[in-house]
Design a protein around this motif. Structure first.
Motif, PDB file in Angstrom:
ATOM      1  N   ALA A 287      18.148  46.560  13.464  1.00 26.78           N
ATOM      2  CA  ALA A 287      18.710  45.224  13.234  1.00 26.78           C
ATOM      3  C   ALA A 287      19.716  45.280  12.090  1.00 26.78           C
ATOM      4  CB  ALA A 287      17.598  44.234  12.901  1.00 26.78           C
ATOM      5  N   GLN A 288      20.721  44.410  12.159  1.00 28.96           N
ATOM      6  CA  GLN A 288      21.636  44.271  11.041  1.00 28.96           C
ATOM      7  C   GLN A 288      20.964  43.443   9.944  1.00 28.96           C
ATOM      8  OE1 GLN A 288      24.830  45.506  10.383  1.00 28.96           O
ATOM      9  NE2 GLN A 288      24.358  46.829  12.136  1.00 28.96           N
ATOM     10  N   THR A 289      21.041  43.921   8.714  1.00 28.94           N
ATOM     11  CA  THR A 289      20.464  43.183   7.594  1.00 28.94           C
ATOM     12  C   THR A 289      21.243  41.888   7.390  1.00 28.94           C
ATOM     13  OG1 THR A 289      19.859  45.277   6.554  1.00 28.94           O
ATOM     14  CG2 THR A 289      19.821  43.304   5.165  1.00 28.94           C
ATOM     15  N   GLU A 290      20.532  40.790   7.270  1.00 32.77           N
ATOM     16  CA  GLU A 290      21.185  39.487   7.098  1.00 32.77           C
ATOM     17  C   GLU A 290      21.514  39.272   5.631  1.00 32.77           C
ATOM     18  OE1 GLU A 290      18.880  36.409   8.859  1.00 32.77           O
ATOM     19  OE2 GLU A 290      18.901  37.315  10.857  1.00 32.77           O
ATOM     20  N   SER A 291      22.727  39.674   5.271  1.00 34.21           N
ATOM     21  CA  SER A 291      23.197  39.575   3.883  1.00 34.21           C
ATOM     22  C   SER A 291      24.710  39.723   3.862  1.00 34.21           C
ATOM     23  CB  SER A 291      22.554  40.667   3.022  1.00 34.21           C
ATOM     24  OG  SER A 291      23.177  40.737   1.753  1.00 34.21           O
ATOM     25  N   SER A 292      25.331  39.087   2.891  1.00 35.88           N
ATOM     26  CA  SER A 292      26.780  39.245   2.714  1.00 35.88           C
ATOM     27  C   SER A 292      27.135  40.669   2.296  1.00 35.88           C
ATOM     28  CB  SER A 292      27.298  38.250   1.671  1.00 35.88           C
ATOM     29  OG  SER A 292      26.648  38.456   0.425  1.00 35.88           O
ATOM     30  N   ASN A 293      26.148  41.436   1.853  1.00 41.69           N
ATOM     31  CA  ASN A 293      26.407  42.822   1.448  1.00 41.69           C
ATOM     32  C   ASN A 293      26.813  43.709   2.615  1.00 41.69           C
ATOM     33  OD1 ASN A 293      25.831  42.308  -1.264  1.00 41.69           O
ATOM     34  ND2 ASN A 293      23.644  42.672  -0.979  1.00 41.69           N
ATOM     35  N   THR A 294      26.564  43.244   3.844  1.00 42.73           N
ATOM     36  CA  THR A 294      27.009  44.022   5.010  1.00 42.73           C
ATOM     37  C   THR A 294      28.531  44.103   5.065  1.00 42.73           C
ATOM     38  OG1 THR A 294      26.948  42.064   6.430  1.00 42.73           O
ATOM     39  CG2 THR A 294      24.973  43.442   6.382  1.00 42.73           C
ATOM     40  N   ASN A 295      29.215  43.124   4.470  1.00 46.18           N
ATOM     41  CA  ASN A 295      30.677  43.133   4.415  1.00 46.18           C
ATOM     42  C   ASN A 295      31.207  43.744   3.130  1.00 46.18           C
ATOM     43  OD1 ASN A 295      30.983  41.737   6.924  1.00 46.18           O
ATOM     44  ND2 ASN A 295      30.461  39.823   5.874  1.00 46.18           N
TER      45      ASN A 295
END
Length: 274
Positions: free
Chosen positions: A94-102
């Protein structure tokens, strides 16, 4: 005689004016040198490497990682070994739900397990069952849950530490005390390009110790710039130049002395490209 005196006076005036002009020129040259030096200093300040604590990640405080196989840690022969893990309260892939992914380099395959043998660069695994090539000898495995942007999950149950004895007469060349304070390197790793070079995640795992201002610390040296880390947390490195970046991490005591242990000083090189 009068003309001779006048000539001497004129010559003296010319000499005096010449000396004054030379002095003024030297003053002007010195001012220019100071100006140039200040510009270089300003340029260095603009390119200064900085370290910032990373915030905004979901805690996953109840996430659990456990290892089912190999059970005993004793493996009869070297070669491909089957590993099996159980993950609870955490979703691999799963993609981690956080603005840090960007903000950070992010895996499009999602959340995963960092598998680290003898504190060497990790391999990422997105499923609980996989095979790894393991040579003869005594090895020390640290595995932990990782967010999609490679930040480790730090809680009491999110990791596994295991001693693996491989072969008929395995030699322990590392002699790791599994109850002693230990530093495990995770990120940064490999090569970065484009936007991913702007913010590099600095992340590590510490075992059997806590970090504090008056206790044990991690000393990070990044291209010669030194930082003392007094809190176990993820950090972001900014201001790095393109090209080769050399990062050294050391686990040190309250006096700045290296704590004994085979993994407590590690140096890695990463590459930043346009």
């Amino acid at each position: 005689m009068k003309r001779s005196k006048i000539s001497l006076i004129i010559a003296a005036l010319v000499a005096t004016l010449s000396i004054m002009a030379c002095k003024e020129q030297k003053k002007s040259d010195n001012k220019e040198a100071v100006k140039t030096e200040n510009e270089v200093t300003d340029m260095k300040a603009k390119n200064k490497i900085t370290l910032h604590k990373l915030d905004g990640s979901p805690a996953y405080s109840d996430a659990v990682l456990s290892m089912d196989a190999p059970q005993s840690g004793k493996i009869a022969k070297s070669g491909e070994v089957d590993f099996s893990f159980t993950v609870k309260n955490y979703k691999l892939g799963a993609q981690t739900e956080s603005s840090n992914t960007n903000l950070l380099a992010n895996s499009d395959k999602g959340q995963h397990i960092h598998f680290i043998l003898n504190n060497q660069p990790y391999s990422a695994h997105y499923e609980v069952n996989f095979r790894k090539e393991i040579p003869d000898g005594v090895h020390y495995l640290v595995a932990f849950l990782s967010r999609s942007y490679h930040e480790s999950v730090k809680n009491d149950n999110s990791f596994v530490v295991k001693k693996l004895e491989v072969g008929t007469n395995p030699k322990d060349t590392l002699q790791m005390d599994m109850d002693a304070p230990t530093l495990i390197y995770s990120r940064p790793k490999g090569e970065y390009a484009g936007k991913d070079t702007e913010n590099l995640l600095l992340d590590f795992f510490v075992l059997n110790t806590e970090l504090s201002e008056d206790g044990n610390k991690v000393r990070a040296t990044i291209n010669g710039d030194e930082f003392l880390i007094t809190r176990w947390a993820p950090y972001v490195i900014k201001g790095l130049p393109k090209g080769e970046v050399i990062i050294s991490l050391e686990l040190v005591d309250s006096n700045g002395n290296l704590i004994p242990g085979p993994f407590n000083k590690v140096t890695r090189t990463v590459i930043l490209k346009n």
